[in-house]
Design a protein around this motif. Sequence first.
Motif, PDB file in Angstrom:
ATOM      1  N   ARG A 374       0.685  -1.321   0.007  1.00  0.00           N
ATOM      2  CA  ARG A 374       0.018  -0.002  -0.061  1.00  0.00           C
ATOM      3  C   ARG A 374       0.888   1.266  -0.029  1.00  0.00           C
ATOM      4  N   ASP A 375       1.819   1.498   0.803  1.00  0.00           N
ATOM      5  CA  ASP A 375       2.638   2.746   1.046  1.00  0.00           C
ATOM      6  C   ASP A 375       4.048   2.101   0.738  1.00  0.00           C
ATOM      7  N   VAL A 376       4.734   2.626  -0.146  1.00  0.00           N
ATOM      8  CA  VAL A 376       6.100   2.215  -0.600  1.00  0.00           C
ATOM      9  C   VAL A 376       6.883   3.270  -0.189  1.00  0.00           C
ATOM     10  N   GLU A 377       7.833   3.296   0.848  1.00  0.00           N
ATOM     11  CA  GLU A 377       8.631   4.346   1.350  1.00  0.00           C
ATOM     12  C   GLU A 377       9.944   4.500   0.846  1.00  0.00           C
ATOM     13  N   GLU A 378      10.185   3.445  -0.042  1.00  0.00           N
ATOM     14  CA  GLU A 378      11.765   3.706  -0.668  1.00  0.00           C
ATOM     15  C   GLU A 378      11.858   4.818  -1.435  1.00  0.00           C
ATOM     16  N   GLU A 421      18.634   3.442  -2.563  1.00  0.00           N
ATOM     17  CA  GLU A 421      17.758   4.694  -2.456  1.00  0.00           C
ATOM     18  C   GLU A 421      18.684   5.935  -2.693  1.00  0.00           C
ATOM     19  N   ASN A 422      18.441   6.749  -3.834  1.00  0.00           N
ATOM     20  CA  ASN A 422      18.884   8.078  -4.215  1.00  0.00           C
ATOM     21  C   ASN A 422      18.106   8.327  -5.285  1.00  0.00           C
ATOM     22  N   ALA A 423      17.631   9.822  -5.241  1.00  0.00           N
ATOM     23  CA  ALA A 423      16.924  10.468  -6.356  1.00  0.00           C
ATOM     24  C   ALA A 423      17.848  11.529  -6.676  1.00  0.00           C
ATOM     25  N   TYR A 424      17.978  11.923  -8.107  1.00  0.00           N
ATOM     26  CA  TYR A 424      18.875  12.855  -8.409  1.00  0.00           C
ATOM     27  C   TYR A 424      17.841  14.156  -9.109  1.00  0.00           C
ATOM     28  N   GLY A 425      18.121  15.229  -8.962  1.00  0.00           N
ATOM     29  CA  GLY A 425      17.444  16.405  -9.521  1.00  0.00           C
ATOM     30  C   GLY A 425      18.341  17.344  -9.853  1.00  0.00           C
ATOM     31  N   TYR A 426      17.782  18.061 -10.958  1.00  0.00           N
ATOM     32  CA  TYR A 426      18.865  19.146 -11.872  1.00  0.00           C
ATOM     33  C   TYR A 426      18.056  20.147 -12.217  1.00  0.00           C
TER      34      TYR A 426
END
Length: 493
Positions: A374-378, A421-426
């Motif tokens: 239900r809730d994906v926290e990654e 777990e990492n997410a990149y933004g530019y």
Amino acid sequence: MKFSRVLMIVCFLNIFSALGQSNSKPNVLFIFVDDLRPELGAYGNEIIKTPNIDRLASEGSVFKRHYVQVPTCGASRYSILTGTLPQSREHLSNEAIRMFISGEPETNRPETFIHQLRRNGYFTVGIGKVSHYIDGLYGYEESSKNAPPELPYSWDKNLFNAGKWEDGWDAFFAYADGSSRITKERNVKPYENGDVDDDGYPDGLSAKLALEQIDSLANRDEPFFLGIGFFKPHLPFNAPKKYWNMYDEAEISTTASPFIPENVNLASLHDSPEFNRYKLGDEHPVLNRPASEEYAKKVRHAYYAAVSYTDAQIGKLIDKLKSKGLDENTIVVLWGDHGWQLGDHQVWGKHTLFERALKSPLIIKAPSIKKQERDVEEIVSSIDIYPTLMELCEVKMPYETQGRSMVNLMSKKNNDRNWQENAYGYFNNGITVRVPRYRYTKYFRDEQPVIELYDHKNDPNENKNIAAERPKLVNKLDKVLEEGNTGLYSNNN
């Protein structure tokens, strides 16, 4: 008795209609929503009214920490459609799809994941703002006649009803009387509660088109991909009056980050030029002159009303799928193309590397996964959606991307414990990386400081940059950030 018999026959016809499709692959309904923050009931907001999105969330997986790659419409959509991180400064522009996809010859590499599905037996239909341009490539004040398509190979059918606004861009900035921000030369407010029904604004017309297409698609033999892009809650925050009337402005809170963060240069923020483009706004807040609390509540009220209006259109689509017997074999994806700072850090808009601009909703209902998490926290990224859809649709990935399939995260039985777990933004001459506890941002500019570090355990609203206090952690996270530096920036820039 006769009525019951007729109803039974209709139900059987709908079931047989759905079974008439090839059951080897699922259908896909992909809902693109412009400027949608994770400001929804499913994400814990107890004031906003989003019953239909919340219903979808209760049947699927809610990604609680999903991040886009670029906090602007066209570039964010380029990333999700291709599954790639930005490779150049041009990939950060709203013109990214026009520059790198439109007008190019068809090659072995599909232009988008929609093109890849089409090549693998899907009938594809697009409605509204799926990529960046709505009804062909032309500027805000140019003619839409004979405009070439933005995605020439992705669609079997690409539809849009501009109604009384006549073309895509005027519909995008529409007011209820048939005018637009463009035709009014910006002499308009950034919000409106029109005394009209749902079809009195363009998103209602798009929903109606989508309902007609679902009726038609239910009778086809091949699986379908239906992409529909809703404009709201993008500026102007316009919606029918009945959605405005859902809210008591006194109950709407303002931001938990009303000030410019400590130890941050103003170059990391901006003076809300998109918001202040509306000349008749009650106020024109900038960094050294923030909005009053009264106006901040009014603007949030308008934003909430626009979200509730979009939610109602989404409910129509979900109900139609069920009425046609398609819901048990249709993947439904709801995606926001980026967040929006509603006065957070004194900014009204996107276009920053802060949490509020990069975090957006992502909900996926996949009927093939019998017990969805239900809730994906990654932490996940928009570029992960391409490989996820390919796996769910049993279609081969056409090339290697930086994205990863999230299917295991969506399954309670197969939760992926090895997920990185990492997410990149530019954007804004900078790169940011979000890891489980921290956001680390590095700018390639002259204005100091160029390093920002936020501890989300102790400071979830990013009110204080602690980079100077944690040099060892900065050094560690800098290595993680450089893994996402695809060549856009160097320390010599």
